[in-house]
Design an enzyme around this catalytic site. Structure first.
Site, short mmCIF file in Angstrom:
data_model
loop_
_atom_site.label_atom_id
_atom_site.label_comp_id
_atom_site.label_asym_id
_atom_site.label_seq_id
_atom_site.Cartn_x
_atom_site.Cartn_y
_atom_site.Cartn_z
N GLY A 45 -24.97 9.14 -41.08
CA GLY A 45 -24.81 9.83 -39.79
C GLY A 45 -23.37 9.87 -39.30
N CYS A 76 -34.02 12.00 -46.18
CA CYS A 76 -32.97 11.74 -45.21
C CYS A 76 -32.63 13.05 -44.50
CB CYS A 76 -31.73 11.22 -45.95
SG CYS A 76 -30.30 10.99 -44.89
N ASN A 77 -32.81 13.07 -43.19
CA ASN A 77 -32.50 14.29 -42.42
C ASN A 77 -31.01 14.57 -42.42
OD1 ASN A 77 -35.09 14.95 -40.47
ND2 ASN A 77 -34.98 12.81 -41.02
N THR A 78 -30.22 13.51 -42.33
CA THR A 78 -28.77 13.68 -42.23
C THR A 78 -28.21 14.37 -43.48
OG1 THR A 78 -28.81 11.61 -40.99
CG2 THR A 78 -26.65 12.41 -41.68
N CYS A 195 -34.91 11.02 -38.07
CA CYS A 195 -34.18 10.18 -39.03
C CYS A 195 -35.27 9.33 -39.66
CB CYS A 195 -33.17 9.30 -38.31
SG CYS A 195 -32.53 7.95 -39.33
N1 DGL Z 1 -32.31 7.99 -42.93
C1 DGL Z 1 -31.27 8.90 -42.54
C2 DGL Z 1 -31.87 10.16 -41.91
O1 DGL Z 1 -33.04 10.48 -42.09
C3 DGL Z 1 -30.16 8.45 -41.66
C4 DGL Z 1 -29.53 7.12 -41.69
C5 DGL Z 1 -28.01 7.20 -41.83
O2 DGL Z 1 -27.30 7.53 -40.86
O3 DGL Z 1 -27.57 6.93 -42.94
O4 DGL Z 1 -31.18 10.89 -41.23
#
Ligand code: DGL
Length: 273
Positions: A45, A76-78, A195
């Site tokens: 992020g 992972c959304n990011t 997230c």
């Molecule tokens: N798990 C990650 C997501 O879904 C984000 C965590 C990160 O910032 O690395 O965005």
């Protein structure tokens, strides 16, 4: 559709992708899973966009060459909201991404006030803002980019839970209210967990919420997409193996125990690189 059991790579910056993994394994228990946490680069992020795209191409390229997965789940959304087009252009392997559940939130919100709880990277993406424009034009959408919540989920998995006050402060901006011209008060009634780390904290988020809301975890929808892509699998089969690799090297005993709770073995000698 393939006749043998598929190999599925599930990838995240840390342990959040396990919330996606646990739904996929329910849908395709016969598959062989490799769970990869790019924890040397956590948190995604906070990364600059071009640097993160370059890192993802490098990491995923190495993993595809070494393990030949039938499908990569970007849990992972990011990473997904930024790099899916670049990854798809570069590699022939099919990708399933994880992106903010804005359409389902707009469909479920009665008050027309919902919030997207994500990392600062995800809320800044054009992709996320385009989803809001396309699917939630008649809603008030609060985008909340938490710089700390993914780290708190990660710390909890390492046996070091954050305090109620720390978590409460991160989610407080999600809870909004507006008073309409006729005096009607409307409050946020849906929050998307955008997230993959955040569902790890769900019982605490529910307990700390100033009023009850619907929390949307996109993981079941991602598992359905994987089944669409790879087929439903045999009616009866032995469970496939699930192994985890970490780019920062083997994790400590707390994490190994947490992984075991998800049915994932940890390769204690190998790292993802
Ligand atoms: N798990 C990650 C997501 O879904 C984000 C965590 C990160 O910032 O690395 O965005």
């Amino acid at each position: 559709m393939m006749s043998r059991s598929p190999r599925i790579l599930v990838f995240d910056s840390g342990l959040g992708g396990l919330t996606v993994f646990r739904e996929i394994v329910r849908a395709r228990p016969d598959a062989t899973f490799l769970y990869v946490a790019d924890d040397a680069a956590f948190p995604y992020g906070a990364w600059r966009e071009p640097d993160l795209v370059a890192r993802l191409i490098d990491q995923i390229g190495t993993l595809i060459a070494a393990h030949g997965p039938d499908c990569v789940v970007m849990a992972c959304n990011t990473a997904s909201t930024l790099a899916l087009p670049a990854l798809r252009a570069r590699f022939a392997t099919p990708f399933v991404g994880t992106v903010p559940a804005i359409k389902p939130a707009a469909e479920r919100s009665q008050s027309r006030l919902f919030s997207v709880l994500a990392t600062p990277g995800t809320v800044a993406r054009d992709y996320t803002r385009d989803l809001v424009r396309s699917y939630a034009g008649d809603c008030d959408v609060t985008l909340v980019g938490s710089a700390r919540l993914a780290g708190m989920a990660e710390a909890q998995m390492h046996g070091e839970p954050a305090s109620d006050a720390e978590i409460g402060a991160e989610i407080a901006p999600c809870f909004a209210s507006v008073t309409d011209a006729d005096g009607t008060v409307r409050r946020t009634d849906v929050i998307t967990l955008s997230c993959t780390h955040y569902p790890l904290l769900l019982p605490r988020l529910q307990a700390l919420a100033p009023w009850p809301v619907t929390w949307i975890d996109p993981a079941p929808a991602i598992a359905r997409r994987v089944v669409q892509l790879l087929g439903p699998g045999p009616a009866h089969s032995l469970a496939g193996e699930a192994t985890a690799l970490f780019s920062a090297g083997p994790p400590g005993p707390e994490v190994v125990r947490a992984l075991a709770g998800f049915g994932v073995d940890c390769d204690s000698k190998a790292s993802a690189r």
